[in-house]
Design a protein around this motif. Structure first.
Motif, PDB file in Angstrom:
ATOM      1  N   HIS A   1     -35.514  -9.879 -68.533  1.00  0.00           N
ATOM      2  CA  HIS A   1     -34.943  -8.654 -67.963  1.00  0.00           C
ATOM      3  C   HIS A   1     -35.557  -8.392 -66.597  1.00  0.00           C
TER       4      HIS A   1
ATOM      5  N   SER B   1     -35.444  -5.289 -63.336  1.00  0.00           N
ATOM      6  CA  SER B   1     -35.041  -3.959 -62.861  1.00  0.00           C
ATOM      7  C   SER B   1     -35.287  -3.892 -61.357  1.00  0.00           C
TER       8      SER B   1
ATOM      9  N   ALA C   1     -30.041  -2.942 -63.508  1.00  0.00           N
ATOM     10  CA  ALA C   1     -30.770  -3.347 -64.709  1.00  0.00           C
ATOM     11  C   ALA C   1     -30.003  -4.529 -65.281  1.00  0.00           C
TER      12      ALA C   1
ATOM     13  N   THR D   1     -30.140  -7.907 -67.976  1.00  0.00           N
ATOM     14  CA  THR D   1     -30.749  -8.704 -69.031  1.00  0.00           C
ATOM     15  C   THR D   1     -29.938  -9.978 -69.172  1.00  0.00           C
TER      16      THR D   1
ATOM     17  N   PRO E   1     -29.661  -3.517 -71.088  1.00  0.00           N
ATOM     18  CA  PRO E   1     -30.008  -2.951 -69.788  1.00  0.00           C
ATOM     19  C   PRO E   1     -29.594  -1.481 -69.754  1.00  0.00           C
ATOM     20  N   THR E   2     -30.487  -0.635 -69.296  1.00  0.00           N
ATOM     21  CA  THR E   2     -30.263   0.814 -69.426  1.00  0.00           C
ATOM     22  C   THR E   2     -30.625   1.533 -68.135  1.00  0.00           C
ATOM     23  N   ILE E   3     -29.799   2.504 -67.776  1.00  0.00           N
ATOM     24  CA  ILE E   3     -30.060   3.372 -66.625  1.00  0.00           C
ATOM     25  C   ILE E   3     -29.992   4.816 -67.093  1.00  0.00           C
TER      26      ILE E   3
ATOM     27  N   VAL F   1     -34.791   2.956 -64.774  1.00  0.00           N
ATOM     28  CA  VAL F   1     -34.103   1.671 -64.888  1.00  0.00           C
ATOM     29  C   VAL F   1     -34.952   0.819 -65.823  1.00  0.00           C
ATOM     30  N   VAL F   2     -34.372   0.333 -66.924  1.00  0.00           N
ATOM     31  CA  VAL F   2     -35.220  -0.277 -67.950  1.00  0.00           C
ATOM     32  C   VAL F   2     -34.421  -1.281 -68.775  1.00  0.00           C
ATOM     33  N   GLY F   3     -35.128  -2.206 -69.376  1.00  0.00           N
ATOM     34  CA  GLY F   3     -34.541  -3.164 -70.300  1.00  0.00           C
ATOM     35  C   GLY F   3     -35.619  -4.123 -70.757  1.00  0.00           C
TER      36      GLY F   3
ATOM     37  N   ALA G   1     -39.478  -1.995 -66.007  1.00  0.00           N
ATOM     38  CA  ALA G   1     -38.870  -0.683 -65.804  1.00  0.00           C
ATOM     39  C   ALA G   1     -39.289  -0.104 -64.472  1.00  0.00           C
TER      40      ALA G   1
ATOM     41  N   SER H   1     -43.311   1.480 -61.099  1.00  0.00           N
ATOM     42  CA  SER H   1     -42.818   0.362 -61.891  1.00  0.00           C
ATOM     43  C   SER H   1     -43.844  -0.086 -62.917  1.00  0.00           C
TER      44      SER H   1
END
Length: 593
Positions: A408, A410, A420, A422, A475-477, A493-495, A569, A580
């Motif tokens: 992943h 970001s 984001a 993955t 993948p997530t925002i 912003v994460v995954g 992230a 980060s």
């Protein structure tokens, strides 16, 4: 007043309202501790801060490539492409151009979040009995290490589509860092060396053995310089001619031949490759507290499951609990059981099986699911809910394992746009089939190996021609509302990689940062816990084992595991600063300016 204190007051108010409405709240006795600094975890890397741009990836060389691209004025998508090409070279066990990916993009100018689907597809000549043998599913790793497992790679078509929408620098420029590294070589890291040494299946494939092992047959060692001129030539062709150089022509023919000549051959064809299409979809977005959380939509289960977990947790006092308390672990694990139960029944490629996304994340439905959580007793194995009453219960459960070799990244660019992403080739080194400097995926083993469950009900995630296998990549925002009428601002912003555990990793990071107030590096480093609707799993050697007696008293069956997550992230502070976190469990880094 700090936000954490406001949330505590809100939770207290909700408890009081429940008492006034007719009796004792189920959570009235839950212990509370508003001191998030009580959290401990694995040894953290240093928090990285910046003002203008940031990149966090799973390998220092990929982070360097992304950072240089951003400094040259590249967009977040440009930087993601540069990083992914380098990851194909330096992290071949996890991802590459022979696999697939999901990419979530945030546009600062209007606050829009878009989802790009580069998931692999099943070849046209497969059938639902692909992995059946004498009426029974094949042993899982026999299926993995075969030509049967290879899906049509999607990552390059997806990146080409995203670049067309959101790229700034020329496509060809983004391949130059990886081409140079492939020609000059890079030093084998401890993680790569360990995985090569532990893969007997890799050594059994002649092309892979010639690349990943020394001439005397011993695996590459830490510090060996590994050159890949074949990959340099492949990337040079793609840089010059676009993704068509991969999907059409001589390279496509060599991929088809390699899959067909495997001792357990697959059916990948030139037509499968030339007809592959990446898709732009609406993401799954749902509220959490005053935030909006957006993630991958089907065929990924990740966005739905995270929305479900957070929606369920919003009905609990988890924001007031010490992160590593027995109450926090209990509640988080129970929410996971409920989300994973729905995942195993309802999520598949929406082109083949309607997925009731809106019903699965509806507030009323999640309130009903949250009411199943007892503060004093685990529910054990959760049953799937019925988001569309009576409409979907005929589907069979699919608990096919999804293995944790993925990556992943970001990224936030100088204009405030974010990616984001993955990406994966599935199990470590994928199918082990090595062609022109890269590995082909084993993604078809993310389908149910059997088309029906033991009760004879058809499984939504069964193999079908042209279908995309279910994934847990997430993948997530996370967006925060703007108070001045402007578009919603970027908050997180994460995954993570991690196979079917990805949902727990990402949801935990979100809760740790938004609810418990941990900085993003501390949130990423927090010990993992949760349930995939089986055991309650705790990360070994982190101190969480001290909770086992109390959890067992509540009915949890607890197991300890190493959790090789790779959470990367970026959190945005109220004043617009960037922070980060890079997962200390892997080799990733972050760079910003």
């Amino acid at each position: 007043m700090p936000a954490l204190t406001c949330r505590s007051l809100l939770a207290t108010l909700l408890t009081a309202l429940a008492l006034c409405a007719g009796g004792k709240s189920a959570w009235a006795d839950a212990s509370v501790d508003a001191n998030p600094e009580a959290a401990t975890g694995v040894t953290a890397k240093a928090l990285v801060t910046a003002r203008h741009l940031m990149a966090a990836t799973a390998h220092p060389l990929a982070t360097d490539a992304a950072y240089v691209t951003l400094r040259r004025g590249g967009s977040a998508v440009d930087a993601a492409i540069a990083a992914q090409m380098v990851l194909t070279l330096v992290e071949p066990q996890s991802s590459g151009i022979g696999g697939g990916a999901f990419l979530l993009h945030y546009a600062a100018k209007d606050g829009a979040v878009r989802f790009f689907d580069g998931r692999e597809t099943a070849p046209a000549r497969v059938n639902e009995d692909l992995f059946m043998r004498n009426g029974r599913p094949m042993p899982f790793f026999d299926a993995v290490n075969s030509g049967k497992s290879v899906g049509v790679p999607g990552v390059l078509r997806m990146l080409e589509l995203a670049h067309r929408r959101h790229g700034k620098l020329p496509w060809a420029d983004l391949f130059q860092p990886a081409i140079a590294m492939a020609e000059d070589g890079f030093l084998v890291t401890p993680r790569l060396a360990g995985l090569i040494a532990g893969s007997d299946a890799l050594a059994r494939q002649p092309a892979a053995r010639a690349y990943f092992f020394r001439p005397d047959g011993t695996p590459l060692q830490v510090g060996d310089r590994l050159r890949n001129p074949a990959l340099a030539a492949t990337l040079r062709a793609i840089a010059a001619h676009g993704a068509d150089a991969f999907y059409i022509g001589a390279l496509a023919g060599r991929m088809v031949d390699a899959v067909a000549s495997h001792p357990v051959p697959g059916t990948l064809s030139r037509q499968d490759l030339s007809s592959y299409t990446a898709l732009e979809r609406e993401p799954v977005c749902a509220p959490y507290r005053h935030y909006r959380v957006c993630g991958a939509s089907p065929p990924s289960s990740g966005g739905i499951a995270i929305a479900q977990m957070l929606g369920i947790l919003a009905h609990t006092p988890i924001d007031r609990l010490a992160p590593n308390s027995v109450d926090a672990v209990h509640i988080f694990s129970e929410a996971g059981r409920l989300a994973y139960a729905d995942r195993e029944r309802y999520v598949a490629d929406p082109a083949f099986q309607p997925v009731p996304v809106d019903a699965m994340i509806a507030p009323g439905y999640l309130a009903q699911r949250a009411a199943l959580i007892s503060p004093t007793r685990s529910m054990g194995r959760a049953a799937p809910g019925d988001p569309v009453p009576g409409g979907l219960v005929r589907l069979g459960l699919d608990d096919t394992p999804e293995l944790p070799s993925t990556t992943h990244l970001s990224i936030v660019d100088a204009d405030g746009n974010a990616v984001a992403m993955t990406s994966t080739i599935e199990q470590a080194f994928g199918s082990k089939i090595f062609v022109d400097g890269f590995l082909l995926n084993n993604e078809l083993t993310d389908f149910s190996l059997s088309p029906s469950d033991p009760q004879g009900r058809r499984v939504a995630n069964r193999v079908e021609p042209g279908k995309r296998p279910r994934s847990t990549m997430a993948p997530t925002i996370v967006l925060a509302p703007s108070n001045d009428g402007r578009p919603p601002r970027l908050r997180l912003v994460v995954g993570s990689p991690g196979g079917s555990a990805i949902v727990n990793y990402v949801a935990q990071t979100i809760v740790a940062n938004l609810d418990w107030g941990l900085d993003i590096q501390a949130a990423v480093s927090l010990p993992h816990r949760g349930s995939r609707n089986r055991e309650t799993e705790l990360e070994a050697a982190t101190g969480l084992d001290s909770l086992i007696p109390a959890l067992e008293k509540r009915g949890h069956h607890v197991t300890l595991h190493e959790f090789p997550s790779g959470v990367h992230a970026i959190a945005i502070t109220p004043d617009g600063g960037l922070q980060s976190g890079a997962d200390p469990r892997r080799e990733g880094t972050a760079l910003g300016r």
